[in-house]
Design an enzyme around this catalytic site. Sequence first.
Site, PDB file in Angstrom:
ATOM      1  N   ASP A 112       1.126  -1.245   0.289  1.00  0.00           N
ATOM      2  CA  ASP A 112      -0.329   0.037   0.150  1.00  0.00           C
ATOM      3  C   ASP A 112       1.025   1.420   0.247  1.00  0.00           C
ATOM      4  O   ASP A 112       2.058   1.166   0.790  1.00  0.00           O
ATOM      5  CB  ASP A 112      -1.254   0.162   1.191  1.00  0.00           C
ATOM      6  CG  ASP A 112      -1.824   0.779   1.208  1.00  0.00           C
ATOM      7  OD1 ASP A 112      -2.711   1.137   0.389  1.00  0.00           O
ATOM      8  OD2 ASP A 112      -2.029   2.181   1.952  1.00  0.00           O
TER       9      ASP A 112
ATOM     10  N   GLU B 117       1.237  -0.237  -5.402  1.00  0.00           N
ATOM     11  CA  GLU B 117       0.641   0.611  -5.813  1.00  0.00           C
ATOM     12  C   GLU B 117       1.805   1.771  -5.466  1.00  0.00           C
ATOM     13  O   GLU B 117       1.673   2.089  -4.728  1.00  0.00           O
ATOM     14  CB  GLU B 117      -0.390   0.767  -4.750  1.00  0.00           C
ATOM     15  CG  GLU B 117      -1.679   1.353  -4.203  1.00  0.00           C
ATOM     16  CD  GLU B 117      -2.193   2.322  -3.453  1.00  0.00           C
ATOM     17  OE1 GLU B 117      -3.620   2.770  -3.674  1.00  0.00           O
ATOM     18  OE2 GLU B 117      -2.083   2.088  -1.521  1.00  0.00           O
TER      19      GLU B 117
END
Length: 712
Positions: free
Chosen positions: A468, A497
């Site tokens: 993330d 990400e």
Amino acid sequence: MHHPGPPRFLHVGESVELAPRNPDPSAEFAWRLLDQPAESSVTIGDGAVVHLAPDVPGIYRVELDAPDGVHTQTVRAFPDPCREARFSVTAADVDGDLDGVDHAAVIGQFNDFTMGTHRAERTGEGDRADADDRSGEHVRASGNAGGEWTLDVALPPGTHEAIFAFGDEFDPHATSEVTVEGAGRPRVRLDGRREDDEIVVTATADAAPDGSVPSVEYHLDDRDALTRDAVTVDDETLRAPVDALPELSRVHAVAVAERHSIADTLTIRAEQVGERTRTVSVDRPADPPGWVRDATVYEIFVRAFAGDTVDTTFAEIERRVPYLASLGIDAVWLTPVCASPTRHGYHITDLFDTAADLGTRAEFVSLVDRLHDAGIRVLFDLVINHTSRDHPAFQLHRAGVPEYADHYERVPAAQDTTGVDWAGDDAPGHYFTWSRIPNLNYDSLAVREWMLDVVDEWAPLVDGFRCDVAWGVSHGFWKEVRERLKARDETFLLLDETVPRDAAFRENEFDVHYDTDLYATLRDIGTGDVPANSLFDALDDSRRHGYPDEALHMRYVENHDEDRYAADCDDGSLRPAAAATFTLPGVPMIYYGQERGVPTDRGTMRWHDGDADLTEFHRRLVTLRNEHPALRAPGVESVACDVYTGDPDHVVAYERGTADERLIVVLNFGSDPAVVTPDRDVDHTDQFGESVWTEDGIRVDDIAVLTTSNQE
């Protein structure tokens, strides 16, 4: 070993973080600059983690004095490719009312989406105001009574976007896009082989779009015993006597033209077998594990998956594994399962334990085992850019406990846009308006040790990490994480990400990358804003960004951060958009409920009232890709079609293939069927099984997959 790692490559105008590996907060570390270009006047800090900002192109050599010895590292700085560009919006561009608003925060990739570092002030027509960026330098920003707001900032070639957040809020806001002319990034690939008593490394350099033919620079790894005087370099070829090779050598190369490429790396291992024989093996450590090239990923937003009458727990997900198996998917990505006060789970309060509402750690392990029994790998959502502000570490940090003073980023109070009356005379760093998830401080050895412990805690249980806010964590730390994990298990997967995407995270960091370009283009096709063949431009963006051909991109139409495709786009366009993700090169991802017709981005899974036909459509896409190697191969070629009925702008065709199989894929994004004829001979059998031939050609509702007739 505390050695800081491989050579680092950047351009003037950037800075590079340098840090000891295997951090020990109780140890003493000291950095010094050994060598730098004659024109350079930069200095280096005195902390354990330092930031070097080259001021002229050239080679910088740094030295780290650590408890296990003295280590050197090379930093290569290239010329600055950035040019001044202007973001600009007018009152007509603003989504909302500007009455009483006198300033705007401007955020984008250029400042890591950090509010308060760049501001456009509304000062009256013709007046200008200086705005400080986060480094303390001035940028020029202005606004006028007529409603124009501008920000001047240096940007590299390419298309860039900025968000003007008026009054430091996203309501109202406006978006500006600018294109800086110039070459993309070149690319380089290294291959190695043994020729008699030499190891031969060959670099294949590829010019960037609009760029000139690049040269190649080789760099040896400062951690290894292989020295420059033991090798010979002739243009794109490096040679070394086998007898001169240590047990481990790492060779790095960059392509250099108007800009520099990301580095490619070869690992060379030499082993003495008997008195006269040395065996040599060569591998490419940045390449992804083989299994993911054929994989389909399924993302589960965990707290919505069990349905509307049952709370989702690990046990409830486990009971639904037969459904996942029936889809034919290969890996499940679970949104965060650690302790968190939020439904989405990204505000974590305990990085080492599971959330009580989901179940115990033992129950999580049971779920993983059940998925493994079904042949499905598990991707753990690794959240190490930030914690919840309810995490005890952050509470102790803001309360002045000395041991936690350096655990989180600190920014000047004047830069803070939250409106929170933070304890102390500064504020925590964060991205966007995410004031509840403060950024961790990777300049702290204690934080680096803490986050490596988190990595070590979960990696043995799962098959990979979806990372993330990967763009918020330093490149040096990700390089350490990759080497740490791959040394234990080469098949372990790292998915980044990075939004928007950045090829730098391919440089010995991540295996698979978010493809935000194709995602956005499929949305624009679905809304009718661009023609269907624009997807080729999106694919070409990978090359302009500098991703090598062997890089893998995650292709998706939805995820937990975005609205559902069908909610934003024209009726009927979800099916061809999903089909594009399965028939173009890359790793397709299905977001839970995409295949069931769930109408909201994090809505409850529709089990009893889901769209059965849509579910079966996705099952058949998975089967199609699994059964046809051509659809898992690299490369795609545009195919022209005559369109007899339907809108040509809604139709796109392309060829995929291997030496043994060539397929033509035709997608129709229109709401009505299209009758088309590809410009090459094809068999009159649709491998997907939905389209039929008419007198004028093949009728395509959503997708047709045709075999070329000239195959044996």
